[in-house]
Design an enzyme around this catalytic site. Structure first.
Site, PDB file in Angstrom:
ATOM      1  N   CYS A 136       5.230 -40.435 -11.397  1.00  0.00           N
ATOM      2  CA  CYS A 136       4.479 -41.666 -11.154  1.00  0.00           C
ATOM      3  C   CYS A 136       5.187 -42.781 -11.917  1.00  0.00           C
ATOM      4  O   CYS A 136       5.781 -42.531 -12.975  1.00  0.00           O
ATOM      5  CB  CYS A 136       3.047 -41.498 -11.660  1.00  0.00           C
ATOM      6  SG  CYS A 136       2.043 -42.998 -11.494  1.00  0.00           S
ATOM      7  N   CYS A 156       6.580 -58.762 -22.273  1.00  0.00           N
ATOM      8  CA  CYS A 156       6.281 -59.039 -20.858  1.00  0.00           C
ATOM      9  C   CYS A 156       5.925 -60.516 -20.662  1.00  0.00           C
ATOM     10  O   CYS A 156       5.162 -61.092 -21.440  1.00  0.00           O
ATOM     11  CB  CYS A 156       5.129 -58.146 -20.398  1.00  0.00           C
ATOM     12  SG  CYS A 156       4.779 -58.351 -18.642  1.00  0.00           S
ATOM     13  N   ARG A 194      -9.627 -40.967 -12.327  1.00  0.00           N
ATOM     14  CA  ARG A 194      -9.094 -40.702 -13.676  1.00  0.00           C
ATOM     15  C   ARG A 194      -9.866 -41.460 -14.754  1.00  0.00           C
ATOM     16  O   ARG A 194      -9.951 -42.688 -14.729  1.00  0.00           O
ATOM     17  CB  ARG A 194      -7.602 -41.038 -13.755  1.00  0.00           C
ATOM     18  CG  ARG A 194      -7.002 -40.637 -15.113  1.00  0.00           C
ATOM     19  CD  ARG A 194      -5.480 -40.753 -15.163  1.00  0.00           C
ATOM     20  NE  ARG A 194      -4.885 -40.066 -14.056  1.00  0.00           N
ATOM     21  CZ  ARG A 194      -4.172 -40.660 -13.103  1.00  0.00           C
ATOM     22  NH1 ARG A 194      -3.919 -41.951 -13.175  1.00  0.00           N
ATOM     23  NH2 ARG A 194      -3.682 -39.969 -12.112  1.00  0.00           N
ATOM     24  N   CYS A 220       3.992 -40.097 -15.935  1.00  0.00           N
ATOM     25  CA  CYS A 220       3.915 -41.473 -15.447  1.00  0.00           C
ATOM     26  C   CYS A 220       4.723 -42.416 -16.345  1.00  0.00           C
ATOM     27  O   CYS A 220       4.477 -42.499 -17.551  1.00  0.00           O
ATOM     28  CB  CYS A 220       2.451 -41.900 -15.396  1.00  0.00           C
ATOM     29  SG  CYS A 220       2.252 -43.589 -14.815  1.00  0.00           S
TER      30      CYS A 220
HETATM   31  C1  DTB Z   1      -3.681 -47.162 -16.080  1.00  0.00           C
HETATM   32  O1  DTB Z   1      -4.548 -47.475 -15.236  1.00  0.00           O
HETATM   33  N1  DTB Z   1      -3.900 -47.085 -17.374  1.00  0.00           N
HETATM   34  C2  DTB Z   1      -2.683 -46.738 -18.081  1.00  0.00           C
HETATM   35  C3  DTB Z   1      -1.668 -46.534 -16.925  1.00  0.00           C
HETATM   36  N2  DTB Z   1      -2.428 -46.882 -15.765  1.00  0.00           N
HETATM   37  C4  DTB Z   1      -0.372 -47.165 -16.969  1.00  0.00           C
HETATM   38  C5  DTB Z   1      -2.279 -47.721 -19.123  1.00  0.00           C
HETATM   39  C6  DTB Z   1      -3.323 -47.969 -20.180  1.00  0.00           C
HETATM   40  C7  DTB Z   1      -2.750 -48.876 -21.189  1.00  0.00           C
HETATM   41  C8  DTB Z   1      -3.630 -49.070 -22.377  1.00  0.00           C
HETATM   42  C9  DTB Z   1      -3.034 -50.000 -23.374  1.00  0.00           C
HETATM   43  C10 DTB Z   1      -1.745 -49.538 -23.977  1.00  0.00           C
HETATM   44  O2  DTB Z   1      -1.649 -48.355 -24.421  1.00  0.00           O
HETATM   45  O3  DTB Z   1      -0.814 -50.346 -24.091  1.00  0.00           O
HETATM   46 FE1  SF4 Z   2       2.810 -57.258 -18.462  1.00  0.00          FE
HETATM   47 FE2  SF4 Z   2       1.657 -55.219 -17.187  1.00  0.00          FE
HETATM   48 FE3  SF4 Z   2       0.811 -56.007 -19.620  1.00  0.00          FE
HETATM   49 FE4  SF4 Z   2       0.334 -57.550 -17.524  1.00  0.00          FE
HETATM   50  S1  SF4 Z   2      -0.452 -55.461 -17.857  1.00  0.00           S
HETATM   51  S2  SF4 Z   2       1.113 -58.237 -19.516  1.00  0.00           S
HETATM   52  S3  SF4 Z   2       2.178 -57.226 -16.325  1.00  0.00           S
HETATM   53  S4  SF4 Z   2       2.771 -55.127 -19.145  1.00  0.00           S
END
Ligand code: DTB
Ligand code: SF4
Ligand code: SAM
Length: 332
Positions: free
Chosen positions: A147, A72, A279, A116
């Protein structure tokens, strides 16, 4: 009940009586007062609100899949998927529609009600939207709620996702406006609010929350909750993530947040956004069962369910099922 508690109760009931009125707003100071309450008073208030709007013994299960991992271009200081940090997460190709739909089938068999799909993008390009809409149609046809969380949306993109059957779009405000610039520089707070506007305009449910444990103050946590609670309408779904510290990211090594502060944040989200699904999100694998139970008591009624979040771990499903049984929680 002391005076502060009484005032806050009145504030809450005003909100719940007339939530559609945009002029009724939560100030950061009011939310800070909630967070400053004696712990038992705060949890008591959260329980009162929770039981007014929800079955207190029910938890909703959402399963995540990373449909495009790593590489990213953004610089979010917590994120293992940012190309600029050396975290060991590789830049992978996008999954096929079949791979995603197969994973959704498994999630449904294991008891999830929502699936999601996440992508490590600044935002989707048109060819990405074409493929994602196929994924949404495939997942939706299994009878799951859908989602997606794919970064910033440009005008018109949310409509296309909505037409394919997208029920929720997740886009987090992450933290307070003031603390935000310490965490991310490649997009600003207003960009995030604009994307939430696109989602709302397209008639898709907004899922938006944030991350705590990034070294922010309690005041900054109040600032995040105020931003979310003052969205009109407030989000249908509010993920509260506890930072998962990943080696190679700038936030690795941050002092861990006291778990009871995490619980307080959940309670403040519940009180200020009474009808939302709150959540208990990332960071659950690192939490004891007792802390998770306190989060449910404070009004959390949704979790990410499945062995993995996007790139990091989550409690395995058998362990979660045992916890739900122990707590007498039914799942939906
Ligand atoms: C959110 O609020 N938490 C989730 C989901 N929306 C997409 C993602 C958590 C990511 C934690 C780090 C990972 O597993 O890369
Ligand atoms: Fe990229 Fe989303 Fe991670 Fe930010 S949170 S570095 S936009 S994948
Ligand atoms: N790239 C898209 C975006 O940023 O909107 C979607 C995926 S992004 C990984 C979704 C959310 O996951 C982020 O907004 C952040 O709140 C959360 N997140 C990412 N890394 C995290 C971490 N290490 N700990 C806790 N939450 C994290």
């Amino acid at each position: 009940m002391n005076q502060l508690t009484t005032d806050l109760t009145e504030q809450q009931s005003n909100h719940s009586a007339d939530e559609s009125v945009g002029s009724l707003r939560w100030s950061v100071a009011q939310i800070q007062s909630l967070l400053d309450l004696p712990f038992n008073d705060l949890i008591h208030q959260a329980q009162l609100v929770h039981r007014q709007y929800h079955n207190a013994n029910e938890v909703q299960l959402s399963t995540l899949i990373s449909v495009k991992t790593g590489g990213c271009p953004e610089d979010c200081g917590y994120c293992p998927q940012a190309a600029r940090y050396h975290t060991g997460v590789e830049n992978e190709d996008m999954l096929s529609v079949d791979e995603v739909v197969s994973a959704a089938k498994v999630a449904k068999e294991q008891g999830a009600s929502r699936f999601c799909m996440g992508a490590a993008w600044r935002g989707p390009k048109q060819r990405d939207i074409d493929k994602v809409t196929e994924m949404i149609r495939g997942v939706k046809s299994l009878g799951l709620e859908t989602c997606a969380t794919m970064g910033m949306l440009k005008p018109g993109q949310a409509e296309q996702l909505g037409q394919a059957g997208l029920d929720y779009y997740n886009h987090n405000l992450d933290t307070s406006p003031e603390f935000y610039e310490k965490i991310i520089s490649t997009r600003d707070y207003q960009d995030r609010l604009d994307t939430l506007g696109e989602v709302r305009e397209a008639g898709i449910n907004v899922c938006s929350g944030g991350i705590v444990g990034m070294g922010e103050t309690r005041h900054a946590r109040a600032g995040l909750i105020a931003q979310l609670a003052n969205l009109d309408p407030y989000p249908a779904s509010v993920p509260i993530n506890n930072l998962v510290q990943v080696e190679g990211t700038p936030l690795h090594g941050t002092d861990a947040l006291d778990p009871l502060e995490f619980v307080r944040t959940i309670a403040a989200a519940r009180i200020t956004m009474p009808k939302a699904k709150v959540r208990l999100s990332a960071g659950r694998r690192e939490m004891s069962e007792a802390v998770q139970a306190l989060c449910f008591l404070a009004g959390a009624n949704s979790v990410f369910y499945g062995d993995k979040l996007l790139t990091t771990g989550n409690p395995d499903t058998a362990r979660d099922q045992a916890l739900f049984k122990k707590l007498g929680l039914s799942t939906q």
